[in-house]
Design an enzyme around this catalytic site. Structure first.
Site, short mmCIF file in Angstrom:
data_model
loop_
_atom_site.label_atom_id
_atom_site.label_comp_id
_atom_site.label_asym_id
_atom_site.label_seq_id
_atom_site.Cartn_x
_atom_site.Cartn_y
_atom_site.Cartn_z
N CYS A 141 -9.46 -11.35 29.82
CA CYS A 141 -10.74 -10.70 30.12
C CYS A 141 -10.59 -9.18 30.12
O CYS A 141 -9.90 -8.62 30.98
CB CYS A 141 -11.24 -11.21 31.47
SG CYS A 141 -12.57 -10.26 32.22
N CYS B 250 -11.75 -7.42 33.27
CA CYS B 250 -10.79 -7.72 34.35
C CYS B 250 -9.60 -6.78 34.27
O CYS B 250 -9.15 -6.24 35.29
CB CYS B 250 -10.29 -9.17 34.25
SG CYS B 250 -11.56 -10.44 34.43
#
Length: 127
Positions: A30, A33
């Protein structure tokens, strides 16, 4: 305090045994993230009174499902075992620091009173 890894085995005890717990639900693939990770890490070093935990949603799929994580990163903040903040999306450092300050400033007696009022109202609606 260093960031700790949260798993299904230590999720409940981490929340129940600490005053303020900030959880970051994330995955290695991600992009947002990975962008948020340094902000989270720096905050964990700046706030030793708060427990910072990361939940790898790939490794802890059942825990992520139980927490109803539908997008990542998702932040969950608990204070005195009460979920006081939940939101998906990475935060800029200043906004994250602001959030931590607001959580610290919460009047938890007032929060508990509001929860009790909401539960009473819901029970009355069902009667």
């Amino acid at each position: 305090m260093a960031t700790i890894e949260i798993t299904a085995e230590n999720f409940e005890s981490t929340i129940s045994e600490n005053g303020t717990v900030v959880l970051d639900f994330w995955a290695s693939w991600c992009g947002p993230c990975r962008q948020f990770a340094p902000t989270f890490s720096k905050a964990s070093e700046s706030h030793p009174e708060i427990v910072f935990g990361k939940v790898d949603t790939e490794d802890q799929q059942a825990l992520a499902a139980q927490a109803q994580i539908t997008s990542i990163p998702t932040l969950m903040v608990f204070r005195d075992q009460i979920l006081v903040y939940r939101n998906a999306g990475a935060m800029p450092p200043a906004a994250f620091e602001d959030l931590l300050g607001k959580v610290n400033a919460l009047d938890m007696d007032d929060v508990r009173r509001q929860i009790a009022e909401q539960e009473a109202s819901a029970a009355a609606d069902q009667a």
